[in-house]
Design an enzyme around this catalytic site. Structure first.
Site, PDB file in Angstrom:
ATOM      1  N   THR A 192      30.794  -4.003  13.633  1.00  0.00           N
ATOM      2  CA  THR A 192      31.298  -3.004  13.742  1.00  0.00           C
ATOM      3  C   THR A 192      30.994  -2.370  14.760  1.00  0.00           C
ATOM      4  OG1 THR A 192      31.021  -2.694  11.422  1.00  0.00           O
ATOM      5  CG2 THR A 192      30.719  -0.830  12.036  1.00  0.00           C
ATOM      6  N   THR A 225      34.426   1.018  11.686  1.00  0.00           N
ATOM      7  CA  THR A 225      34.438  -0.635  11.885  1.00  0.00           C
ATOM      8  C   THR A 225      35.836  -1.414  10.972  1.00  0.00           C
ATOM      9  OG1 THR A 225      33.503  -2.883  10.174  1.00  0.00           O
ATOM     10  CG2 THR A 225      33.332  -0.483   9.262  1.00  0.00           C
ATOM     11  N   SER A 233      26.086   0.241   5.377  1.00  0.00           N
ATOM     12  CA  SER A 233      24.988   0.990   5.834  1.00  0.00           C
ATOM     13  C   SER A 233      25.177   1.107   7.305  1.00  0.00           C
ATOM     14  CB  SER A 233      23.795  -0.688   5.517  1.00  0.00           C
ATOM     15  OG  SER A 233      24.123  -1.554   4.910  1.00  0.00           O
ATOM     16  N   GLY A 252      26.083  -3.530  12.802  1.00  0.00           N
ATOM     17  CA  GLY A 252      24.786  -5.278  12.024  1.00  0.00           C
ATOM     18  C   GLY A 252      24.864  -5.305  10.255  1.00  0.00           C
ATOM     19  N   ASP A 300      32.552  -4.949   1.363  1.00  0.00           N
ATOM     20  CA  ASP A 300      31.480  -4.466   0.664  1.00  0.00           C
ATOM     21  C   ASP A 300      31.414  -4.606  -0.359  1.00  0.00           C
ATOM     22  OD1 ASP A 300      30.770  -4.926   3.626  1.00  0.00           O
ATOM     23  OD2 ASP A 300      31.192  -2.791   4.332  1.00  0.00           O
TER      24      ASP A 300
HETATM   25  N1  GLY Z   1      30.789  -3.008   7.346  1.00  0.00           N
HETATM   26  C1  GLY Z   1      29.525  -2.564   8.078  1.00  0.00           C
HETATM   27  C2  GLY Z   1      29.252  -1.312   6.993  1.00  0.00           C
HETATM   28  O1  GLY Z   1      30.176  -0.869   6.753  1.00  0.00           O
HETATM   29  O2  GLY Z   1      28.248  -1.331   6.519  1.00  0.00           O
END
Ligand code: GLY
Length: 596
Positions: free
Chosen positions: A383, A401, A455, A475, A425
């Protein structure tokens, strides 16, 4: 267990005294090995690609506010950092305006209206490997263009055309890759080569672009110019969305023009909490980030981390014990707020933190298996984060991201847009053991129009009613601990913003039941002490690319010094500096760009 009566702990008071003595003797204080933070007077932009940071600083110089600069950086990163910067993905923006208002824009991807809870399973209910990451079915409905336009229209001051012009120029004329840009391109070669649309743009000579090569993105320049001229309708009700939908249909995906027409940006109330006299403003669900960071801070507020010392066995122990409890809640209780009743008030109740703290045994690690129904979330790690602060005090923290580097590794037709693989996700299968024997949670099941749990934690910290810190990182699930550790490093351990970001990291997330350790994060005797308490350590390479800005002084504790007396870490006074930027030394391509 000690409870701290004041935001300034005994450990920190000792460190302050040592710093004062060092300054009095005319020598630099002991500091972690990190470059000086970059000093600015009238604005600061920090991002993972220096050309994008320069675009943002230039907007500030031309009189734009922090939101204007954030919009311009968002578009510029889509061009110069296409592995994560995007208009084919989504993200979050946390804002703290100069008048003290806080707010949050959610422009994360949504599941197409034709999505189903079992769409990644075969007829026998087995999850089909790769379908949620490497296919058109992996693509969520993108939100970035509408998110950036919503921010501009509501909180910016400049025209869309002015804010998009730098990105269009960078795409049309191209830019020369530096050393910091080149690494990921070589790593991603196979994925890029598989899609003819990706290969045409990113492998123009049949090999990964490398330092000194120029990347021109003519298709993306045309797409950006159309959005600049016609607004987001060009995507959400016009030809760009239609072309993406057609590419999706041809590739076996689910996205239709109706998905674009139905897409809405949400303006939400941020998660807010207090920690040792600082006020934290962060991402609410559909992010788990703000809740997890605040829940962890609530637990940790009962320990004197400063006295324990950075990455001592005691500090790592209480950090990991707090985190394993936080991630139980994160993985089981949180999801898209339009679909799930998130128990935020309960999770952030200080009494709840006290109960969790009471279960922490200083001498023994708690086996994760005893803490709750097994559940594990997978998230892409790739991201990007950027921060902007203007002279008026408007602060913007953005994490956005494509999920993995270059997302689904698919470009839609001739739009030049790299599409996300954010659908990964979601929980691919609820209620059955996955390949690790773990059962995944219902709150993050796939549903039409739903946003997957994230996250991403774009965060702003205030002190005495003023912005003190802007922070965040990529991350995946480690975003939470990267951001949390940076905050602890500054508030509890007195590091300056650059030291706090560069300091070696540890990460734990309940399951798997291990502590991930960056190189040099723990000494041998610290490792032995942790292992004696029952912790399992797993050495790992570097992770995260944090971006931070602090105000007043490089260290939060020095705020309030006369501006002219603020000292650099190793050099002369930073006359007149009011803000300091730190870009993660783990990623050499980015920069903190000051306005002076
Ligand atoms: N794809 C990473 C996040 O949304 O945490």
């Amino acid at each position: 267990m000690r409870h701290l009566p004041s935001p300034v702990s005994a450990g920190w008071r000792a460190r302050l005294a040592a710093l004062a003595a060092a300054f009095a003797m005319g020598v630099s204080p002991a500091v972690a090995a990190a470059p000086d933070p970059v000093a600015g007077h009238d604005g600061m932009v920090v991002s993972a690609q220096h050309l994008a940071s320069e675009v943002g600083a230039d907007i500030l110089r031309r009189g734009g506010n922090a939101v204007d600069a954030a919009v311009a950086v968002g578009y510029a990163l889509a061009v110069v950092y296409p592995q994560a910067g995007n208009i084919g993905g989504g993200g979050f923006m946390t804002l703290r305006l100069a008048d003290g208002r806080t707010t949050f824009l959610d422009f994360r991807e949504k599941a197409p209206l034709a999505a189903t809870a079992t769409m990644y399973q075969d007829a026998e209910g087995r999850v089909i490997p790769g379908l949620s990451t490497d296919s058109w079915k992996a693509v969520g409905v993108p939100g970035t263009v509408l998110g950036l336009e919503t921010a501009r229209a509501k909180y910016g001051t400049m025209s869309r055309e002015a804010l998009m012009a730098p990105a269009i120029r960078l795409a049309r004329e191209g830019f020369v890759l530096g050393q910091g840009d080149a690494g990921v391109w070589a790593l991603e070669h196979d994925g890029v080569a598989r899609d003819p649309g990706m290969a045409r743009i990113f492998l123009p000579q049949g090999r990964p672009l490398t330092k000194g090569d120029r990347l021109v993105q003519a298709d993306l320049a045309r797409t950006l110019a159309l959005i600049s001229a016609k607004g987001p309708d060009a995507m959400y009700r016009g030809p760009i969305g239609a072309e993406i939908a057609e590419a999706s249909r041809a590739g076996g995906g689910l996205i239709t023009p109706q998905d674009f027409a139905a897409y809405k940006v949400r303006e939400l109330k941020p998660i807010e909490c207090d920690y040792r006299g600082y006020h934290v403003v962060s991402a609410p669900p559909p992010s788990s980030g703000g809740v997890a960071i605040c829940e962890a801070l609530n637990i940790l507020s009962g320990y004197d981390l400063a006295a324990m010392g950075f990455h001592s066995a005691d500090e790592v122990h209480v950090l990991v014990e707090a985190l394993r409890r936080v991630y139980v809640d994160r993985n089981n209780k949180l999801g898209d707020p339009d679909f799930v009743a998130n128990p935020v008030a309960q999770l952030l109740d200080p009494a709840y933190a006290a109960r969790l703290r009471a279960g922490i045994d200083m001498a023994h690690a708690t086996p994760s298996s005893t803490l709750g129904p097994p559940s594990m979330a997978h998230e892409g790690h790739n991201t990007t984060q950027y921060d902007v602060l203007d002279a008026q005090g408007n602060a913007v923290s953005v994490t956005y991201t494509l999920n993995d580097w270059f997302g689904a590794h698919r470009v839609a037709g001739r739009t030049g847009i790299v599409m996300n693989n954010e659908m990964d996700d979601f929980t691919s299968k609820v209620g059955a053991p996955n390949m690790f024997g773990l059962v995944q949670g219902e709150a993050n099941a796939i549903a039409p129009g739903k946003t997957p749990l994230s996250s991403m934690s774009p965060t702003i910290v205030t002190r005495d009613g003023k912005v003190a810190l802007i922070i965040g990182s990529p991350g995946g699930s480690r975003i939470i601990t990267i951001t949390l550790e940076a905050i602890l490093n500054m508030i509890d351990h007195g590091m300056n913003v650059q030291e706090a970001i560069d300091a070696p990291r540890v990460h734990a997330q309940w399951l798997p039941d291990v502590i991930y350790v960056e190189p040099y994060a723990l000494s041998s005797d610290t490792r032995r002490l942790l292992e004696a308490r029952g912790h399992v350590l797993k050495d790992s390479g570097h992770w995260g690319i944090a971006e931070g800005i602090v105000t007043g002084a490089p260290r939060l504790q020095d705020r309030g010094e006369e501006a002219g007396r603020v000292l650099s870490v190793s050099g002369p006074p930073l006359a007149g500096a009011t803000m300091f930027g730190g870009h993660d030394s783990r990623q050499p391509g980015g920069s903190a760009e000051p306005v002076r």
